[in-house]
Scaffold this motif. Structure first.
Motif, PDB file in Angstrom:
ATOM      1  N   ILE A 214       0.500  45.803  -8.137  1.00  0.00           N
ATOM      2  CA  ILE A 214      -0.032  47.119  -8.486  1.00  0.00           C
ATOM      3  C   ILE A 214       0.959  48.214  -8.105  1.00  0.00           C
ATOM      4  CG2 ILE A 214      -1.879  48.782  -8.013  1.00  0.00           C
ATOM      5  CD1 ILE A 214      -3.739  46.394  -7.504  1.00  0.00           C
ATOM      6  N   ASP A 215       1.495  48.118  -6.875  1.00  0.00           N
ATOM      7  CA  ASP A 215       2.434  49.123  -6.380  1.00  0.00           C
ATOM      8  C   ASP A 215       3.665  48.437  -5.783  1.00  0.00           C
ATOM      9  OD1 ASP A 215       3.813  51.215  -5.305  1.00  0.00           O
ATOM     10  OD2 ASP A 215       2.317  51.735  -3.790  1.00  0.00           O
ATOM     11  N   PRO A 216       4.706  48.239  -6.587  1.00  0.00           N
ATOM     12  CA  PRO A 216       5.915  47.546  -6.111  1.00  0.00           C
ATOM     13  C   PRO A 216       6.645  48.285  -4.992  1.00  0.00           C
ATOM     14  CG  PRO A 216       5.874  47.677  -8.518  1.00  0.00           C
ATOM     15  CD  PRO A 216       4.815  48.599  -8.009  1.00  0.00           C
ATOM     16  N   MET A 217       6.253  49.533  -4.721  1.00  0.00           N
ATOM     17  CA  MET A 217       6.935  50.313  -3.693  1.00  0.00           C
ATOM     18  C   MET A 217       6.208  50.300  -2.357  1.00  0.00           C
ATOM     19  SD  MET A 217       9.500  51.235  -5.396  1.00  0.00           S
ATOM     20  CE  MET A 217      10.271  52.411  -4.299  1.00  0.00           C
ATOM     21  N   SER A 218       5.155  49.497  -2.237  1.00  0.00           N
ATOM     22  CA  SER A 218       4.374  49.467  -0.997  1.00  0.00           C
ATOM     23  C   SER A 218       5.141  48.737   0.102  1.00  0.00           C
ATOM     24  CB  SER A 218       3.022  48.785  -1.228  1.00  0.00           C
ATOM     25  OG  SER A 218       2.330  48.624  -0.013  1.00  0.00           O
ATOM     26  N   GLU A 219       5.772  49.488   0.986  1.00  0.00           N
ATOM     27  CA  GLU A 219       6.566  48.907   2.064  1.00  0.00           C
ATOM     28  C   GLU A 219       5.690  48.072   2.999  1.00  0.00           C
ATOM     29  OE1 GLU A 219       9.927  47.908   4.139  1.00  0.00           O
ATOM     30  OE2 GLU A 219       9.715  48.902   2.199  1.00  0.00           O
ATOM     31  N   GLN A 220       4.477  48.525   3.232  1.00  0.00           N
ATOM     32  CA  GLN A 220       3.563  47.782   4.103  1.00  0.00           C
ATOM     33  C   GLN A 220       3.297  46.381   3.560  1.00  0.00           C
ATOM     34  OE1 GLN A 220      -0.056  49.911   5.042  1.00  0.00           O
ATOM     35  NE2 GLN A 220      -1.175  48.033   5.495  1.00  0.00           N
TER      36      GLN A 220
END
Length: 344
Positions: A306-312
């Motif tokens: 969904i969100d490829p930028m989610s560092e967590q």
């Protein structure tokens, strides 16, 4: 809307049954393993269970025995799926409390006839449902008085869900939301045409107006999957759901009104995506606490889809994969997506 649980380790069979029964107006949940299905039954009570006989680790007959051991499931309609080679097990299944069996291969008519027969025996069928069910997660369907609504136009369907989302709106608010590129006069004309088509698809009293505002009639009593999803999500945020309940809730998510492209639809999708991201984080956390790092990794990967930028989630995915010795932990640490590769 009758709810059916399908248990089979054959993904193709599960998909086939899901498509047939969903099109027939049933709510379908699936499981590839009887043990997982038993966990699902703790938080989801179907109206009927369909199970294969031959499955690894636990057979359908053993699954049936365990289902019948629970008082609230003792009378649950239960259909066994059996190939010709397995028919020797059918008599044993009937003795254990199965209500019917369906030989493989079967046709869509065979399946729906068997299901409808069992549901009629307990006073349930699609036609008996007098309320309204609206499904917008991963689909765009409305069932009214037990029948799937055949919409006069796609915009009439969209207007129905807009009214469901916004409760009460002026004609201009609806027109601006559904036809933002049109001028005021043209958008207003399109609204009234579409409103007529919505009423024609349901009935003349489906939408009421008062003080120049429009709303769905209370008599429809819509059961809305998005509303249920968000209500349970709030409970999850308040730490009121267990892990199995979280798993079930996460599985309910899907793209809101696929095929629709209005700005208001994009706003709802963004809202629901954020809700799902939060739920996936909670599910991954709960899986880790339950000693199930592989499942935690699956939730982190879904979040990254969904969100490829989610560092967590990248960090969580790398940790979970490293815990189970999966070599893809290195790829996750490098923020490299391999999404064509499924978890085994």
């Amino acid at each position: 809307m009758p709810r059916i649980l399908v248990v089979d380790d054959d993904a193709a069979i599960v998909k086939l049954i899901s498509v047939i029964l969903s099109r027939a107006g049933h709510e379908v949940r699936t499981s590839s393993h009887p043990v997982e299905a038993l966990d699902l039954l703790k938080v989801f009570t179907p109206d009927l269970i369909i199970s294969d006989v031959v499955m690894p680790y636990m057979t359908g007959l053993e699954f049936l025995e365990q289902v019948r051991d629970h008082d609230h499931l003792a009378a649950m309609p239960f259909i066994l799926l059996s190939s010709h080679a397995e028919r020797s097990d059918v008599r044993r299944g009937m003795n254990l409390g199965a209500d019917d069996y369906l030989p493989k291969p079967f046709t869509p008519a065979d399946l729906t006839t068997a299901v409808d027969a069992r549901l009629r025996r307990v006073g349930l069928n699609v036609q008996a449902d007098s309320g309204t069910q609206a499904r917008a997660l991963g689909t765009a369907q409305v069932f009214w008085q037990g029948q799937q609504v055949s919409w006069v136009s796609r915009k009439a369907l969209e207007l129905f869900f807009y009214l469901l989302e916004h409760k009460e709106v002026t004609s201009w608010e609806a027109a601006e939301a559904l036809w933002p590129e049109k001028d005021e006069s043209r958008a207003s004309s399109l609204f009234h045409t579409t409103l007529h088509r919505l009423r024609k698809s349901l009935n003349n009293d489906a939408v009421v107006s008062q003080n120049r505002k429009y709303a769905l009639a209370d008599s429809l009593k819509p059961e809305y999957d998005v509303q249920r999803y968000e209500l349970l999500s709030a409970q999850a945020e308040a730490d009121s759901l267990g892990y199995e309940e979280l798993k079930e809730l996460v599985s309910q998510y899907g793209t809101f009104l696929p095929g629709a492209d209005s700005p208001w639809v994009d706003d709802v999708r963004a809202r629901l995506e954020q809700t799902q991201m939060n739920l996936l984080g909670l599910a991954a956390q709960a899986a880790g606490k339950a000693g199930k790092p592989k499942e935690a990794a699956q939730y982190h990967q879904k979040a990254l889809s969904i969100d490829p930028m989610s560092e967590q989630d990248w960090q969580g995915l790398a940790r979970a994969l490293d815990t189970i010795g999966d070599p893809r932990a290195r790829l996750a640490a490098q923020r490299e997506a391999w999404w064509a590769v499924d978890f085994d």
